[in-house]
Design an enzyme around this catalytic site. Structure first.
Site, PDB file in Angstrom:
ATOM      1  N   LYS A 131       9.658  -6.614 -10.083  1.00 54.36           N
ATOM      2  CA  LYS A 131      10.387  -5.718  -9.257  1.00 54.36           C
ATOM      3  C   LYS A 131      11.792  -6.023  -8.687  1.00 54.36           C
ATOM      4  O   LYS A 131      12.063  -7.346  -8.707  1.00 54.36           O
ATOM      5  CB  LYS A 131       9.383  -5.144  -7.932  1.00 54.36           C
ATOM      6  CG  LYS A 131       8.223  -4.742  -8.594  1.00 54.36           C
ATOM      7  CD  LYS A 131       7.215  -4.496  -7.463  1.00 54.36           C
ATOM      8  CE  LYS A 131       5.940  -3.708  -7.922  1.00 54.36           C
ATOM      9  NZ  LYS A 131       5.129  -3.402  -6.733  1.00 54.36           N
ATOM     10  N   TYR A 157       5.015   6.264 -11.574  1.00 53.81           N
ATOM     11  CA  TYR A 157       3.889   6.056 -10.494  1.00 53.81           C
ATOM     12  C   TYR A 157       3.280   7.367 -10.391  1.00 53.81           C
ATOM     13  O   TYR A 157       3.075   7.766  -9.158  1.00 53.81           O
ATOM     14  CB  TYR A 157       4.459   5.568  -9.262  1.00 53.81           C
ATOM     15  CG  TYR A 157       4.737   4.033  -9.323  1.00 53.81           C
ATOM     16  CD1 TYR A 157       3.498   3.160  -9.378  1.00 53.81           C
ATOM     17  CD2 TYR A 157       5.933   3.583  -8.772  1.00 53.81           C
ATOM     18  CE1 TYR A 157       3.751   1.735  -9.434  1.00 53.81           C
ATOM     19  CE2 TYR A 157       6.077   2.139  -8.873  1.00 53.81           C
ATOM     20  CZ  TYR A 157       4.932   1.148  -9.040  1.00 53.81           C
ATOM     21  OH  TYR A 157       5.098   0.107  -8.844  1.00 53.81           O
ATOM     22  N   THR A 213      -3.092  -6.055  -5.074  1.00 51.82           N
ATOM     23  CA  THR A 213      -1.811  -5.144  -4.357  1.00 51.82           C
ATOM     24  C   THR A 213      -1.345  -5.624  -3.179  1.00 51.82           C
ATOM     25  O   THR A 213      -0.369  -5.704  -3.118  1.00 51.82           O
ATOM     26  CB  THR A 213      -2.362  -3.920  -4.458  1.00 51.82           C
ATOM     27  OG1 THR A 213      -3.138  -3.607  -5.556  1.00 51.82           O
ATOM     28  CG2 THR A 213      -1.394  -2.876  -4.068  1.00 51.82           C
ATOM     29  N   ARG A 231       1.490 -13.036  -6.421  1.00 50.48           N
ATOM     30  CA  ARG A 231       1.793 -12.473  -5.139  1.00 50.48           C
ATOM     31  C   ARG A 231       1.281 -13.348  -3.804  1.00 50.48           C
ATOM     32  O   ARG A 231       1.873 -13.566  -3.027  1.00 50.48           O
ATOM     33  CB  ARG A 231       1.090 -11.151  -5.179  1.00 50.48           C
ATOM     34  CG  ARG A 231       1.785  -9.979  -5.941  1.00 50.48           C
ATOM     35  CD  ARG A 231       0.857  -8.858  -6.287  1.00 50.48           C
ATOM     36  NE  ARG A 231       1.461  -7.665  -6.890  1.00 50.48           N
ATOM     37  CZ  ARG A 231       0.886  -6.518  -7.295  1.00 50.48           C
ATOM     38  NH1 ARG A 231      -0.509  -6.583  -7.401  1.00 50.48           N
ATOM     39  NH2 ARG A 231       1.556  -5.657  -7.660  1.00 50.48           N
ATOM     40  N   ASN A 269       5.998  -6.802  -3.119  1.00 50.75           N
ATOM     41  CA  ASN A 269       4.786  -7.572  -3.796  1.00 50.75           C
ATOM     42  C   ASN A 269       5.298  -8.212  -5.249  1.00 50.75           C
ATOM     43  O   ASN A 269       4.542  -8.723  -6.034  1.00 50.75           O
ATOM     44  CB  ASN A 269       3.533  -7.090  -3.818  1.00 50.75           C
ATOM     45  CG  ASN A 269       3.398  -5.578  -4.482  1.00 50.75           C
ATOM     46  OD1 ASN A 269       4.546  -5.285  -5.301  1.00 50.75           O
ATOM     47  ND2 ASN A 269       2.387  -5.169  -4.442  1.00 50.75           N
ATOM     48  N   HIS A 320       4.600  -6.075 -10.836  1.00 51.88           N
ATOM     49  CA  HIS A 320       3.761  -4.923 -11.569  1.00 51.88           C
ATOM     50  C   HIS A 320       3.030  -5.508 -12.768  1.00 51.88           C
ATOM     51  O   HIS A 320       3.462  -5.934 -13.595  1.00 51.88           O
ATOM     52  CB  HIS A 320       4.928  -3.624 -11.855  1.00 51.88           C
ATOM     53  CG  HIS A 320       4.110  -2.559 -12.529  1.00 51.88           C
ATOM     54  ND1 HIS A 320       3.002  -1.928 -11.875  1.00 51.88           N
ATOM     55  CD2 HIS A 320       3.713  -2.462 -13.804  1.00 51.88           C
ATOM     56  CE1 HIS A 320       2.400  -0.701 -12.682  1.00 51.88           C
ATOM     57  NE2 HIS A 320       2.699  -1.481 -14.085  1.00 51.88           N
ATOM     58  N   GLU A 378       2.670   3.310 -20.152  1.00 54.63           N
ATOM     59  CA  GLU A 378       3.559   2.532 -19.632  1.00 54.63           C
ATOM     60  C   GLU A 378       4.465   1.966 -20.511  1.00 54.63           C
ATOM     61  O   GLU A 378       5.668   1.746 -20.220  1.00 54.63           O
ATOM     62  CB  GLU A 378       3.185   1.443 -18.485  1.00 54.63           C
ATOM     63  CG  GLU A 378       2.605   2.021 -17.261  1.00 54.63           C
ATOM     64  CD  GLU A 378       2.098   1.116 -16.357  1.00 54.63           C
ATOM     65  OE1 GLU A 378       1.293   1.699 -15.185  1.00 54.63           O
ATOM     66  OE2 GLU A 378       2.121  -0.250 -16.622  1.00 54.63           O
TER      67      GLU A 378
HETATM   68  P1  DAT Z   1      -0.570  -2.266  -7.607  1.00 52.19           P
HETATM   69  O1  DAT Z   1       0.818  -2.431  -8.032  1.00 52.19           O
HETATM   70  O2  DAT Z   1      -1.362  -3.389  -7.591  1.00 52.19           O
HETATM   71  O3  DAT Z   1      -1.185  -1.814  -9.225  1.00 52.19           O
HETATM   72  P2  DAT Z   1      -0.883   0.436  -6.806  1.00 52.19           P
HETATM   73  O4  DAT Z   1      -0.713   0.860  -8.398  1.00 52.19           O
HETATM   74  O5  DAT Z   1      -2.079   0.979  -6.148  1.00 52.19           O
HETATM   75  O6  DAT Z   1      -0.947  -1.214  -6.747  1.00 52.19           O
HETATM   76  O7  DAT Z   1       0.412   0.830  -6.007  1.00 52.19           O
HETATM   77  C1  DAT Z   1       1.873   0.498  -6.675  1.00 52.19           C
HETATM   78  C2  DAT Z   1       2.499  -0.071  -5.531  1.00 52.19           C
HETATM   79  O8  DAT Z   1       2.643   0.894  -4.350  1.00 52.19           O
HETATM   80  C3  DAT Z   1       2.082  -1.421  -5.042  1.00 52.19           C
HETATM   81  O9  DAT Z   1       2.422  -2.415  -5.900  1.00 52.19           O
HETATM   82  C4  DAT Z   1       2.654  -1.638  -3.550  1.00 52.19           C
HETATM   83  C5  DAT Z   1       2.594  -0.214  -3.227  1.00 52.19           C
HETATM   84  N1  DAT Z   1       1.717   0.299  -2.413  1.00 52.19           N
HETATM   85  C6  DAT Z   1       0.316   0.463  -2.692  1.00 52.19           C
HETATM   86  N2  DAT Z   1      -0.673   0.865  -1.830  1.00 52.19           N
HETATM   87  C7  DAT Z   1       0.308   0.741  -0.765  1.00 52.19           C
HETATM   88  C8  DAT Z   1       0.003   1.191   0.674  1.00 52.19           C
HETATM   89  N3  DAT Z   1      -1.232   1.307   1.238  1.00 52.19           N
HETATM   90  N4  DAT Z   1       1.102   1.011   1.600  1.00 52.19           N
HETATM   91  C9  DAT Z   1       2.381   0.765   1.021  1.00 52.19           C
HETATM   92  N5  DAT Z   1       2.613   0.425  -0.240  1.00 52.19           N
HETATM   93  C10 DAT Z   1       1.642   0.329  -1.007  1.00 52.19           C
HETATM   94 MG    MG Z   2      -0.863   0.196 -10.061  1.00 54.55          MG
END
Ligand code: DAT
Ligand code: MG
Length: 151
Positions: free
Chosen positions: A11, A51, A93, A104, A114, A117, A128
């Site tokens: 990222k 997303y 995450t 991470r 974080n 991805h 994707e």
């Molecule tokens: P990941 O990246 O582990 O697949 P995700 O797909 O649930 O997680 O979410 C995408 C991104 O969004 C994640 O890397 C960070 C952000 N994110 C997720 N949950 C969040 C939250 N509760 N508050 C703020 N940012 C969040």
């Molecule tokens: Mg995800």
């Protein structure tokens, strides 16, 4: 199974912090094969597609804005169980729940920063990869040392 593929991205925060090489090195050293890579500053429109599953979340707008705020490095990695293993290599995450030894867990603290991805299933990996790469941008090649990675 050895040809399973996953979409991994460094990222914008990971790029700014100089972590691209480290993240690539971890996948290389594990034995996974790099089949596509590019640096790109993605548009909000593109990231909204990436997303889409999270569009109802309160953090969605901020996430899309952050992800478009600078260049990221998009990659496709190939190998046995790479989707699940890639997720494990990234960590949770929330970096605060990520074990030391994960990307991470070693390099980040805040959920919104974080640094990486990874696709969460074989299905989403397919989507994707198609969203981020043209077929012609993904290389098909044999690696001479595969017999030293796979029995
Ligand atoms: P990941 O990246 O582990 O697949 P995700 O797909 O649930 O997680 O979410 C995408 C991104 O969004 C994640 O890397 C960070 C952000 N994110 C997720 N949950 C969040 C939250 N509760 N508050 C703020 N940012 C969040
Ligand atoms: Mg995800």
């Amino acid at each position: 199974p050895k040809t399973e593929r996953t979409f991994i991205a460094v990222k914008p925060d990971g790029v700014q912090r100089g972590l691209v090489g480290d993240i690539i090195a971890r996948f290389e050293k594990r034995g996974y094969k790099l089949v596509a890579l590019k640096m790109e500053q993605a548009t909000e429109e593109h990231l909204k597609k990436h997303y889409a599953d999270l569009s109802a979340k309160p953090f969605f707008a901020g996430l899309v804005k952050f992800m478009s705020s600078g260049p990221l490095v998009a990659m496709v990695w190939e190998g046995l169980d790479v989707v699940k293993q890639g997720r494990a290599m990234l960590g949770e995450t929330n970096p605060l729940n990520s074990k030391p030894g994960s990307i991470r867990g070693d390099y980040s603290i805040d959920m919104g920063r974080n640094i990486c991805h990874g696709s969460d299933s074989v299905e989403s990996a397919k989507k994707e990869i198609q969203l981020w790469f043209k077929d012609s941008e993904v290389s098909n090649y044999q690696r001479a040392n595969d017999c030293w990675v796979y029995e």
